[in-house]
Write an enzyme that holds these catalytic residues in place. Structure first.
Site, short mmCIF file in Angstrom:
data_model
loop_
_atom_site.label_atom_id
_atom_site.label_comp_id
_atom_site.label_asym_id
_atom_site.label_seq_id
_atom_site.Cartn_x
_atom_site.Cartn_y
_atom_site.Cartn_z
N ASP A 56 3.40 -5.13 2.55
CA ASP A 56 2.12 -4.55 2.98
C ASP A 56 2.24 -3.05 3.28
O ASP A 56 1.91 -2.24 2.42
CB ASP A 56 1.57 -5.33 4.19
CG ASP A 56 0.05 -5.28 4.28
OD1 ASP A 56 -0.58 -4.71 3.39
OD2 ASP A 56 -0.51 -5.83 5.26
N ASP A 57 2.65 -2.71 4.48
CA ASP A 57 2.78 -1.30 4.89
C ASP A 57 4.12 -1.13 5.61
O ASP A 57 4.17 -0.98 6.84
CB ASP A 57 1.63 -0.92 5.84
CG ASP A 57 0.29 -1.14 5.19
OD1 ASP A 57 -0.13 -0.30 4.38
OD2 ASP A 57 -0.34 -2.18 5.48
N HIS B 257 -8.28 -8.31 -0.39
CA HIS B 257 -7.78 -8.80 0.90
C HIS B 257 -8.84 -9.75 1.43
O HIS B 257 -10.02 -9.39 1.51
CB HIS B 257 -7.61 -7.65 1.88
CG HIS B 257 -6.42 -6.77 1.65
ND1 HIS B 257 -6.15 -6.18 0.45
CD2 HIS B 257 -5.42 -6.40 2.50
CE1 HIS B 257 -5.02 -5.47 0.58
NE2 HIS B 257 -4.56 -5.59 1.81
N HIS C 164 0.87 -1.18 0.00
CA HIS C 164 0.00 0.00 0.00
C HIS C 164 0.90 1.22 0.00
O HIS C 164 1.69 1.41 0.94
CB HIS C 164 -0.88 0.02 1.25
CG HIS C 164 -1.74 -1.20 1.38
ND1 HIS C 164 -3.06 -1.22 0.99
CD2 HIS C 164 -1.46 -2.45 1.84
CE1 HIS C 164 -3.56 -2.43 1.21
NE2 HIS C 164 -2.62 -3.20 1.72
N GLU D 287 -7.31 -12.37 6.15
CA GLU D 287 -6.25 -11.81 7.01
C GLU D 287 -6.77 -11.93 8.45
O GLU D 287 -6.19 -12.65 9.26
CB GLU D 287 -5.98 -10.34 6.64
CG GLU D 287 -4.90 -9.66 7.48
CD GLU D 287 -4.75 -8.16 7.16
OE1 GLU D 287 -5.67 -7.55 6.58
OE2 GLU D 287 -3.69 -7.60 7.53
N1 HPA Z 1 -5.29 -4.96 5.55
C1 HPA Z 1 -6.36 -4.28 5.20
N2 HPA Z 1 -6.32 -3.02 4.80
C2 HPA Z 1 -5.13 -2.44 4.70
C3 HPA Z 1 -3.98 -3.10 5.05
C4 HPA Z 1 -4.06 -4.45 5.49
O1 HPA Z 1 -3.08 -5.13 5.83
N3 HPA Z 1 -2.97 -2.23 4.86
C5 HPA Z 1 -3.50 -1.09 4.40
N4 HPA Z 1 -4.81 -1.20 4.30
ZN ZN Z 2 -2.64 -5.05 2.61
#
Ligand code: HPA
Ligand code: ZN
Length: 336
Positions: free
Chosen positions: A278-279, A197, A19, A200
């Site tokens: 991811d981030d 997604h 992201h 998770e």
């Molecule tokens: N999950 C869901 N939304 C998100 C994530 C994530 O890991 N990172 C940024 N937005």
């Molecule tokens: Zn993500």
């Protein structure tokens, strides 16, 4: 440096789950806030980092959306994206497929065009200056309505040539894929790829919905598929890729310890798993750190590392010819 770490760092690889707003480092957040005259509730980048302790996805998202509020001008989106690409050059990443969240910005009055132009210009420069190819994926925020997602899809139509697909992110539990069935159908009809997604924090049922109702081309995260044998078998048979994010999973308490991460199990079951960050500004590591920390925690072999890097290209939206070229480059590198 241990030989395997050295091998990982030089290995050609792709990133499929990133992201852009999650690559905003505290230093850049401060710099952009200052030039835009925006007050942030922290005194230093160190103070920002100290606040990055999360018990779940929502605690992270609350801080992540707040951080993104410093981004106002096209140049801010450019700097964000270009800084990420510099990191990927250092990690020997050859191709990226990155997410952005237009609603996080348009809901604050920033024009879609401002966001898209800043990101696209940086991606073009990343190709020219670093040789990194890229695709852009526009995510819908699942805590918002499908109607709002449709508005975003319509805003994107004039820029369709710059977007390869749509995704679905933000708060998973309580916002199942079924909520976005119609907008995903419309995106597919526009010729866009679709990813989501799923699994998770949400249950295996959400992964089934993403497959059956959204007809996704790739699963983001997907960890919880392991709770359902029939689902694993289906994902393996369909040859779908999982974009797994180990350090994210650790930060958001999806796993208690990296030693308990299911990545190795996924590979053993024949799932096409990949490693992604991811981030990274929030979860403490970019692509190579995700590979290295996971390798150490799970004692992954050189062969497993090679498989993961090959999977990152095989699971990408590159052409078959480009995939073959990149996978051959991995083979040449591995021969030494
Ligand atoms: N999950 C869901 N939304 C998100 C994530 C994530 O890991 N990172 C940024 N937005
Ligand atoms: Zn993500």
């Amino acid at each position: 440096m241990p030989a395997l770490q050295n091998f990982i760092n030089g290995l050609p690889k792709a990133e499929l789950h990133l992201h852009l707003e999650g690559s905003l480092e505290p230093e850049l957040m401060f710099e952009i806030a200052k030039r835009n005259g925006i007050k942030i509730p922290f005194n230093s980048p160190e103070e920002v980092r100290a606040a990055y302790k999360f018990n779940n996805l929502q605690e992270f998202l609350d801080i992540y959306y707040q951080g993104a509020c410093v981004l106002i001008h096209e140049q801010d989106f450019y700097d964000l994206t270009f800084d990420y690409l510099k990191k990927m050059k250092a990690d020997n990443c050859k191709h990226v497929e990155v997410f952005f969240d237009p609603q996080t910005h348009t809901d604050r009055g920033i024009a879609f065009e401002t966001v898209l132009n800043g990101i696209s210009r940086a991606l073009d420069d990343g190709k020219k200056q670093f040789g990194i190819s890229s695709f852009l994926i526009m995510c819908f925020l699942r805590h918002l309505s499908e109607e709002e997602a449709f508005k975003t899809l319509h805003m994107a139509i004039p820029y369709k040539s710059k977007i390869i697909g749509v995704g679905l992110d933000s708060s998973e539990v309580g916002h199942p894929p079924s909520k976005f069935k119609n907008v995903f159908k419309a995106a597919k009809e526009l010729g866009l790829k679709v990813v989501a997604h799923a699994g998770e924090e949400g249950p295996p049922e959400y992964i089934y919905e993403a497959l059956d109702l959204l007809e996704i081309d790739r699963i983001d995260h997907g960890n919880r598929c392991l709770e359902d044998t029939a689902l694993v078998e289906r994902i393996v048979n369909d040859g779908l890729t999982l974009t797994v994010c180990p350090l994210s999973n650790l930060s958001l308490c999806v796993v208690k310890d990296l030693k308990q991460h299911p990545l190795r199990t996924m590979l053993a079951k024949g799932l096409r798993a990949t490693i992604n960050s991811d981030d990274p500004a929030y979860f403490g590591g970019y692509l190579n750190k995700n590979y290295n920390e996971t390798q150490k925690a799970l004692n992954l072999t050189r062969e497993e590392i090679i498989t993961l890097a090959k999977n990152s290209f095989a699971g990408s939206f590159l052409s078959d010819a480009e995939k073959r070229k990149q996978i051959s480059a991995i083979e040449v590198y591995a021969r030494g």
